[in-house]
Design a protein around this motif. Structure first.
Motif, PDB file in Angstrom:
ATOM      1  N   TYR A   1       0.817  -1.219   0.000  1.00 14.74           N
ATOM      2  CA  TYR A   1       0.000   0.000   0.000  1.00 14.74           C
ATOM      3  C   TYR A   1       0.852   1.272   0.000  1.00 14.74           C
ATOM      4  O   TYR A   1       0.626   2.194  -0.797  1.00 14.74           O
TER       5      TYR A   1
ATOM      6  N   GLU B   1       1.834   7.147  -6.474  1.00 16.90           N
ATOM      7  CA  GLU B   1       0.714   8.016  -6.860  1.00 16.90           C
ATOM      8  C   GLU B   1       1.002   9.477  -6.485  1.00 16.90           C
ATOM      9  O   GLU B   1       0.755  10.394  -7.272  1.00 16.90           O
TER      10      GLU B   1
ATOM     11  N   ASN C   1       2.570   1.873  -3.358  1.00 15.81           N
ATOM     12  CA  ASN C   1       1.612   2.357  -4.363  1.00 15.81           C
ATOM     13  C   ASN C   1       1.263   3.820  -4.113  1.00 15.81           C
ATOM     14  O   ASN C   1       1.199   4.620  -5.049  1.00 15.81           O
ATOM     15  N   LEU C   2       1.030   4.163  -2.844  1.00 15.77           N
ATOM     16  CA  LEU C   2       0.656   5.540  -2.521  1.00 15.77           C
ATOM     17  C   LEU C   2       1.816   6.496  -2.819  1.00 15.77           C
ATOM     18  O   LEU C   2       1.612   7.600  -3.342  1.00 15.77           O
TER      19      LEU C   2
END
Lengths: 212, 84
Positions: B42, B49, B45-46
């Motif tokens: 997580y 982004e 991925n964050l």
């Protein structure tokens, strides 16, 4: 005089560092915040990490855009809608069932019908050691799989020995044994067709499953 | 008086360096991408982004927002545990 200039400069620098670039508390974001929180509570960070990250990133971006009131109204509405849609999808995925994070070990080779690691595997396994050292809080299961050639019982036994062999390597290279378990899955969890040579090669694999 | 000048110089040079103002958003974004290669948890991925948003904001000439997002991306990258 100089003293005042210095104080003013320091104050200006401090204030610019805290400029209000984000307003997460805006009422415009209520629905998006709730959707993200609900997804998190359902376990989306672990079970749907990419979707949840996209939802949170959209929420943060929208929280920035609301500080530029009226500049990009369409863009902001789209960001809020994206955050809600992604969070709902992440929540649904988490509720449906959580598969553990898998660290693929591409390039682990064994002698034929054996659990003896080939020297060519060392680079991949050393990378795994480095990963486990870096992510010092995770516990993993070493999972080994075979293709469908041979009997079910034989493949299960072979995969168990291969998983144990990889675990032994990791322990011998400094990873705490308490962080590692090993399990053989035999041919029960193929990821490709066993009808082709390429598919069988994909199915013969070892991976680390993050258990916490 | 000399001490005041020294303090001013210290503020002028140390603060931007500490805030990585001398490193471009693109360089910091590239560093995050490289650091997190193969990491799909997580936080990784964050981080990716947020780094992407930072680049977008810089493209829209909002440097302040770009800096905020790239800093957040770096914080998430640190939580992600690096590359696999």
């Amino acid at each position: 005089m100089i003293k005042h200039i210095v104080i003013a400069a320091a104050a200006a620098l401090s204030l610019s560092a805290c400029a209000p670039y984000m307003n997460l508390g805006s009422s415009e974001l209520d629905n998006a915040r709730k959707a993200v929180a609900d997804a998190k509570a359902a376990g989306a960070e672990k079970c749907a990490p990419k979707l949840q990250a996209e939802a949170v990133a959209s929420l943060y971006w929208a929280a920035h855009e609301v500080t530029e009131r009226g500049v990009h109204p369409d863009e902001n509405a789209e960001l809020i809608a994206t955050a809600i849609a992604k969070a709902n999808a992440a929540r649904a995925k988490a509720i449906k069932g959580c598969t553990p994070e898998i660290i693929k070990l591409e390039g682990v080779y064994f002698d034929n019908d054996s659990a003896k690691l080939r020297p060519a595997s060392v680079a991949t396994l050393d990378k795994a050691v480095a990963t486990l050292n870096r992510r010092a809080t995770i516990k993993v299961e070493v999972a080994a799989h075979t293709d469908s050639s041979g009997s079910d019982a034989y493949n299960l036994s072979l995969s168990e020995r291969r998983a144990a062999s990889v675990r032994d390597y990791l322990v011998a290279h400094g990873i705490d044994a308490a962080r590692l378990t090993s399990k053989g899955y035999g041919e029960t969890q193929p990821i490709a067709s066993n009808a082709t040579k390429e598919g069988r090669a994909k199915n013969r694999r070892v991976e680390l499953r993050v258990m916490n | 008086m000399r001490i005041l000048f020294m303090l001013t110089a210290l503020l002028a040079f140390a603060l931007p360096a500490q805030a990585k103002l001398f490193t471009s958003i693109e360089e910091r974004s590239d560093a995050i991408t490289a650091e997190l290669q193969g990491n799909n948890n997580y936080h990784a991925n964050l981080a990716r982004e947020l780094a992407s948003i930072a680049s977008e904001e810089k493209g829209q000439h909002d440097l302040g927002a770009a800096r905020v997002f790239i800093k957040m991306a770096e914080e998430e990258a640190a939580k992600a545990g690096g590359a696999k």
